[in-house]
Design an enzyme around this catalytic site. Structure first.
Site, mmCIF file in Angstrom:
data_model
loop_
_atom_site.group_PDB
_atom_site.id
_atom_site.type_symbol
_atom_site.label_atom_id
_atom_site.label_comp_id
_atom_site.label_asym_id
_atom_site.label_seq_id
_atom_site.Cartn_x
_atom_site.Cartn_y
_atom_site.Cartn_z
ATOM 1 N N MET A 1 5.786 -12.025 11.539
ATOM 2 C CA MET A 1 5.637 -10.656 11.024
ATOM 3 C C MET A 1 4.177 -10.309 10.785
ATOM 4 O O MET A 1 3.278 -11.150 10.909
ATOM 5 C CB MET A 1 6.449 -10.486 9.741
ATOM 6 N N GLY A 2 3.984 -9.080 10.363
ATOM 7 C CA GLY A 2 2.646 -8.534 10.122
ATOM 8 C C GLY A 2 2.640 -7.165 10.762
ATOM 9 O O GLY A 2 2.405 -7.043 11.955
ATOM 10 N N SER B 1 3.989 1.763 -1.081
ATOM 11 C CA SER B 1 4.652 1.951 -2.379
ATOM 12 C C SER B 1 3.648 2.367 -3.443
ATOM 13 O O SER B 1 3.934 3.227 -4.277
ATOM 14 C CB SER B 1 5.305 0.648 -2.840
ATOM 15 N N ASP C 1 2.239 -9.229 4.480
ATOM 16 C CA ASP C 1 1.240 -8.907 5.513
ATOM 17 C C ASP C 1 -0.194 -9.139 5.022
ATOM 18 O O ASP C 1 -1.114 -9.239 5.839
ATOM 19 C CB ASP C 1 1.397 -7.449 5.961
ATOM 20 N N ASP D 1 0.820 -1.222 0.000
ATOM 21 C CA ASP D 1 0.000 0.000 0.000
ATOM 22 C C ASP D 1 0.853 1.270 0.000
ATOM 23 O O ASP D 1 0.571 2.215 -0.747
ATOM 24 C CB ASP D 1 -1.006 -0.008 1.150
HETATM 25 O O1 F6P Z 1 5.610 -5.028 5.508
HETATM 26 C C1 F6P Z 1 6.391 -6.176 5.359
HETATM 27 C C2 F6P Z 1 7.274 -6.401 6.547
HETATM 28 O O2 F6P Z 1 7.956 -7.612 6.371
HETATM 29 C C3 F6P Z 1 6.541 -6.381 7.889
HETATM 30 O O3 F6P Z 1 5.861 -7.597 8.130
HETATM 31 C C4 F6P Z 1 7.675 -6.091 8.827
HETATM 32 O O4 F6P Z 1 7.220 -5.449 10.000
HETATM 33 C C5 F6P Z 1 8.545 -5.152 8.036
HETATM 34 O O5 F6P Z 1 8.244 -5.374 6.680
HETATM 35 C C6 F6P Z 1 10.010 -5.323 8.272
HETATM 36 O O6 F6P Z 1 10.699 -4.343 7.587
HETATM 37 P P1 F6P Z 1 12.270 -4.333 7.415
HETATM 38 O O7 F6P Z 1 12.580 -5.187 6.220
HETATM 39 O O8 F6P Z 1 12.581 -2.896 7.186
HETATM 40 O O9 F6P Z 1 12.880 -4.896 8.654
#
Ligand code: F6P
Length: 366
Positions: free
Chosen positions: A187-188, A122, A145, A120
């Site tokens: 994650m999420g 991007s 997510d 969303d």
């Molecule tokens: O939005 C995707 C995601 O993997 C999330 O689930 C997570 O919180 C975030 O990106 C992690 O980001 P980064 O790669 O900057 O650690």
């Protein structure tokens, strides 16, 4: 309508499994079917800031399709989840609007249309650039997510769920061998889609998602009930965006100063040990969920979305995102997709199923 002959494609935001499969599909359809040139732009919109801009591009030709791209994790184009061109972080720490430079870079590539593969955030940036620069844009949804509106699936989600489910498969025997409570943090960023899907598929006893408040007493009661039934272990899945019982987000500060989620699993494991006397251990799955071989489902969605995105360009339909709905590929205005954030549906089948299975899902009664 004259057919576009040269299109650009970029991947933007956090990477995920299936991006390369989408790039492959774009090339097969655009070049293999329509005979167009495809220009890959490196590192999302950041690539369009390079001068000469060609230095940050790669020709995506049929030669590239050596049979491995469909299966490879990550993105051969590179990506970034920093560097919003409207609020670009400069080396001296200041922020600057560099959108005009990005648009000029796009112009210099003499492209007829652009395919942006992103979540969303991007897509919101790409749409703003497209409106400002008159760019004919089509987008493809990707995010582990799975929180983008109006599409049941985004590229990357299925693989992330599989990785988390596999983790539970591996944690269960060691949990049972040592009579432990295993806490798996997944994650999420704001939504619990990975947690609830993997939790159900992987046989979790407790699933905590940011959409539903919980109590430590509720978790402890579930674990005590399992013990009373003779069970010597428990599996707890927690989404990274779940807060402490006091309502505080648990975050990490990266060396760059960026704040990311991470740590709620450790918080919970300590509290569960206090409340129940159980021995607890924590696994933070982290970026393992983003890498690895894309599952069949992610390869399929990437292929479907890639072909349809190119067809939209051929049809002259722009400012649209391809989406998956009711077993069909559809397309919707990008504005609707980014406005329609999708949290876990509290009236939906996964919440109903988790509760039906007796999983502790927090203090929520339908
Ligand atoms: O939005 C995707 C995601 O993997 C999330 O689930 C997570 O919180 C975030 O990106 C992690 O980001 P980064 O790669 O900057 O650690």
């Amino acid at each position: 309508m004259a057919s576009p002959k040269r299109i650009g494609v970029l991947t933007s935001g956090g990477d995920c499994a299936g991006l390369n499969a989408a790039l492959r599909a774009v090339v097969l359809r655009a070049t293999g079917h329509y005979g167009w040139q495809v220009v890959g732009i490196r590192n999302g919109t950041a690539g369009l800031l390079a001068r000469p801009v060609e230095a940050e591009t790669m020709a995506l030709s049929l030669d590239l399709l050596d049979g491995t791209l469909l299966r490879r994790g990550g993105t051969i184009l590179g990506t970034t989840n920093k560097g919003d061109p409207f609020d670009y972080p400069m080396p001296d720490g200041s922020r600057r609007d560099r959108s005009a430079e990005v648009i000029e870079g796009y112009r210099q590539l003499e492209l007829d249309a652009l395919i942006g593969i992103g979540g969303d955030g991007s897509q919101a940036i790409l749409r703003r650039l497209a409106q400002q620069g008159g760019i004919d844009l089509v987008t493809i949804p990707k995010t582990i997510d799975n929180d983008l509106g109006h599409t049941e699936l985004s590229i990357g989600y299925a693989t992330a769920v599989k990785v988390a489910t596999d983790a539970l498969d591996q944690l269960q025997p060691t949990a049972a061998s040592h009579s432990r409570v295993m806490v798996l943090e997944v994650m999420g960023r704001d939504a619990g889609h990975i947690a609830i899907a993997a939790g159900i598929a992987g046989g979790a006893d407790v699933i905590l998602i940011p959409e539903i408040p919980y109590s430590l007493a509720g978790i402890a009661a579930k674990i005590e009930a399992l013990k009373a039934q003779g069970r010597n272990f428990a599996l707890v899945v927690v989404a990274e965006a779940v807060k402490t019982e006091a309502g505080e987000a648990v975050r990490q500060t990266q060396a760059s100063g960026a704040q990311t989620y991470g740590g709620v699993g450790h918080y919970l494991a300590a509290r569960i040990a206090e409340e129940t006397g159980s021995e607890t251990r924590v696994t933070v799955l982290g970026h393992l969920q983003r890498g690895g071989l894309p599952t069949d489902r992610d390869r399929l969605m990437a292929s479907i979305f890639g072909v349809r995105a190119v067809d939209l360009i051929a049809e002259g339909h722009f400012d649209r995102m391809v989406a998956w709905s009711g077993r069909q590929v559809i397309d919707i205005p990008i504005s609707e997709a980014i406005a329609g954030y999708k949290a876990v549906d509290l009236d939906g089948p996964l919440v109903h199923t988790a509760q039906g299975l007796g999983i502790y899902l927090g203090e929520f009664r339908p």
